[in-house]
Design a protein around this motif. Structure first.
Motif, PDB file in Angstrom:
ATOM      1  N   VAL A 277       0.848  -1.185   0.000  1.00 24.17           N
ATOM      2  CA  VAL A 277       0.000   0.000   0.000  1.00 24.17           C
ATOM      3  C   VAL A 277       0.882   1.233   0.000  1.00 24.17           C
ATOM      4  N   ARG A 278       0.613   2.144  -0.898  1.00 21.84           N
ATOM      5  CA  ARG A 278       1.315   3.421  -0.927  1.00 21.84           C
ATOM      6  C   ARG A 278       0.503   4.397  -0.089  1.00 21.84           C
ATOM      7  N   HIS A 279       1.180   5.346   0.503  1.00 25.04           N
ATOM      8  CA  HIS A 279       0.474   6.350   1.303  1.00 25.04           C
ATOM      9  C   HIS A 279      -0.507   7.133   0.429  1.00 25.04           C
ATOM     10  N   GLY A 280      -1.479   7.755   1.071  1.00 24.79           N
ATOM     11  CA  GLY A 280      -2.423   8.614   0.352  1.00 24.79           C
ATOM     12  C   GLY A 280      -1.706   9.838  -0.200  1.00 24.79           C
ATOM     13  N   ILE A 281      -2.389  10.551  -1.076  1.00 25.52           N
ATOM     14  CA  ILE A 281      -1.787  11.704  -1.744  1.00 25.52           C
ATOM     15  C   ILE A 281      -1.575  12.855  -0.757  1.00 25.52           C
ATOM     16  N   THR A 282      -0.511  13.596  -0.982  1.00 25.42           N
ATOM     17  CA  THR A 282      -0.210  14.789  -0.187  1.00 25.42           C
ATOM     18  C   THR A 282      -0.333  16.006  -1.089  1.00 25.42           C
ATOM     19  N   GLU A 283      -0.338  17.182  -0.505  1.00 25.66           N
ATOM     20  CA  GLU A 283      -0.356  18.403  -1.322  1.00 25.66           C
ATOM     21  C   GLU A 283       0.893  18.462  -2.203  1.00 25.66           C
ATOM     22  N   ALA A 284       2.017  18.003  -1.679  1.00 27.20           N
ATOM     23  CA  ALA A 284       3.254  18.001  -2.466  1.00 27.20           C
ATOM     24  C   ALA A 284       3.111  17.092  -3.687  1.00 27.20           C
ATOM     25  N   ASN A 285       2.463  15.917  -3.518  1.00 29.17           N
ATOM     26  CA  ASN A 285       2.205  15.035  -4.667  1.00 29.17           C
ATOM     27  C   ASN A 285       1.377  15.773  -5.702  1.00 29.17           C
ATOM     28  N   HIS A 286       0.329  16.407  -5.228  1.00 29.09           N
ATOM     29  CA  HIS A 286      -0.603  17.117  -6.118  1.00 29.09           C
ATOM     30  C   HIS A 286       0.107  18.216  -6.911  1.00 29.09           C
ATOM     31  N   LEU A 287       1.081  18.883  -6.288  1.00 31.59           N
ATOM     32  CA  LEU A 287       1.812  19.962  -6.944  1.00 31.59           C
ATOM     33  C   LEU A 287       3.000  19.459  -7.757  1.00 31.59           C
ATOM     34  N   GLY A 288       3.255  18.154  -7.701  1.00 30.09           N
ATOM     35  CA  GLY A 288       4.384  17.592  -8.444  1.00 30.09           C
ATOM     36  C   GLY A 288       5.724  17.845  -7.772  1.00 30.09           C
ATOM     37  N   VAL A 289       5.705  18.119  -6.473  1.00 30.28           N
ATOM     38  CA  VAL A 289       6.927  18.399  -5.727  1.00 30.28           C
ATOM     39  C   VAL A 289       7.469  17.091  -5.165  1.00 30.28           C
ATOM     40  N   TYR A 290       8.754  16.854  -5.383  1.00 34.74           N
ATOM     41  CA  TYR A 290       9.400  15.675  -4.814  1.00 34.74           C
ATOM     42  C   TYR A 290       9.578  15.911  -3.330  1.00 34.74           C
ATOM     43  N   GLN A 291       9.080  15.001  -2.489  1.00 34.71           N
ATOM     44  CA  GLN A 291       9.132  15.214  -1.045  1.00 34.71           C
ATOM     45  C   GLN A 291      10.130  14.319  -0.330  1.00 34.71           C
TER      46      GLN A 291
ATOM     47  N   GLN B  43      12.173  12.421   1.987  1.00 35.85           N
ATOM     48  CA  GLN B  43      12.006  12.114   3.407  1.00 35.85           C
ATOM     49  C   GLN B  43      11.424  13.286   4.202  1.00 35.85           C
ATOM     50  N   MET B  44      10.947  14.333   3.508  1.00 38.07           N
ATOM     51  CA  MET B  44      10.257  15.411   4.226  1.00 38.07           C
ATOM     52  C   MET B  44       8.950  14.843   4.777  1.00 38.07           C
ATOM     53  N   ASP B  45       8.611  15.205   5.984  1.00 35.90           N
ATOM     54  CA  ASP B  45       7.414  14.652   6.612  1.00 35.90           C
ATOM     55  C   ASP B  45       6.191  15.509   6.277  1.00 35.90           C
ATOM     56  N   VAL B  46       5.656  15.300   5.093  1.00 36.10           N
ATOM     57  CA  VAL B  46       4.513  16.061   4.584  1.00 36.10           C
ATOM     58  C   VAL B  46       3.230  15.299   4.913  1.00 36.10           C
ATOM     59  N   PRO B  47       2.246  15.948   5.533  1.00 37.96           N
ATOM     60  CA  PRO B  47       1.008  15.251   5.884  1.00 37.96           C
ATOM     61  C   PRO B  47       0.128  14.982   4.663  1.00 37.96           C
ATOM     62  N   LEU B  48      -0.847  14.112   4.843  1.00 31.06           N
ATOM     63  CA  LEU B  48      -1.800  13.810   3.773  1.00 31.06           C
ATOM     64  C   LEU B  48      -2.698  15.007   3.508  1.00 31.06           C
ATOM     65  N   SER B  49      -3.101  15.157   2.249  1.00 32.92           N
ATOM     66  CA  SER B  49      -4.097  16.168   1.905  1.00 32.92           C
ATOM     67  C   SER B  49      -5.479  15.621   2.261  1.00 32.92           C
ATOM     68  N   GLU B  50      -6.500  16.439   2.118  1.00 33.79           N
ATOM     69  CA  GLU B  50      -7.866  15.961   2.376  1.00 33.79           C
ATOM     70  C   GLU B  50      -8.212  14.806   1.438  1.00 33.79           C
ATOM     71  N   LYS B  51      -7.768  14.902   0.178  1.00 36.39           N
ATOM     72  CA  LYS B  51      -8.016  13.808  -0.772  1.00 36.39           C
ATOM     73  C   LYS B  51      -7.290  12.544  -0.319  1.00 36.39           C
ATOM     74  N   GLY B  52      -6.072  12.691   0.177  1.00 35.30           N
ATOM     75  CA  GLY B  52      -5.315  11.547   0.681  1.00 35.30           C
ATOM     76  C   GLY B  52      -6.008  10.880   1.854  1.00 35.30           C
ATOM     77  N   LYS B  53      -6.609  11.695   2.738  1.00 33.71           N
ATOM     78  CA  LYS B  53      -7.351  11.143   3.871  1.00 33.71           C
ATOM     79  C   LYS B  53      -8.572  10.369   3.393  1.00 33.71           C
ATOM     80  N   LEU B  54      -9.229  10.866   2.350  1.00 34.85           N
ATOM     81  CA  LEU B  54     -10.369  10.137   1.778  1.00 34.85           C
ATOM     82  C   LEU B  54      -9.920   8.827   1.135  1.00 34.85           C
ATOM     83  N   GLN B  55      -8.762   8.845   0.462  1.00 35.41           N
ATOM     84  CA  GLN B  55      -8.228   7.621  -0.142  1.00 35.41           C
ATOM     85  C   GLN B  55      -7.975   6.565   0.923  1.00 35.41           C
ATOM     86  N   ILE B  56      -7.403   6.976   2.038  1.00 37.61           N
ATOM     87  CA  ILE B  56      -7.087   6.026   3.102  1.00 37.61           C
ATOM     88  C   ILE B  56      -8.364   5.513   3.764  1.00 37.61           C
TER      89      ILE B  56
END
Length: 82
Positions: free
Chosen positions: A27-41, A43-56
């Motif tokens: 299982v891959r983690h849910g989407i983050t805002e950084a994923n959505h913006l195309g930003v490579y994250q 080992q930065m500890d970026v939280p899930l976006s609202e969409k990522g929380k819905l995915q989980i």
């Protein structure tokens, strides 16, 4: 309700059905805002976006009846909550 799969094999006494007892879920983690913006994250500890929380939440419902013996995860928040 857990589902059990079987596999057929051919032995000296003919075909046999044996239960498949081990399953691996990747299982891959849910989407983050950084994923959505195309930003490579990385080992930065970026939280899930609202969409990522819905995915989980959807994944949790999908795997609700699956028996798990062990789970491994990264220490990053987005992976732990996923």
């Amino acid at each position: 309700m857990a589902r059990h799969q079987t596999s057929s094999c051919r032995g000296s006494s003919g075909p046999a059905t044996i239960p498949l007892v081990n399953r691996l879920f990747l299982v891959r983690h849910g989407i983050t805002e950084a994923n959505h913006l195309g930003v490579y994250q990385g080992q930065m500890d970026v939280p899930l976006s609202e969409k990522g929380k819905l995915q989980i939440a959807a994944l949790r419902e999908r795997l609700r009846d699956e028996p798990f013996a062990v789970a491994y995860t990264s220490l990053l928040e987005r992976a732990r909550v996923s």
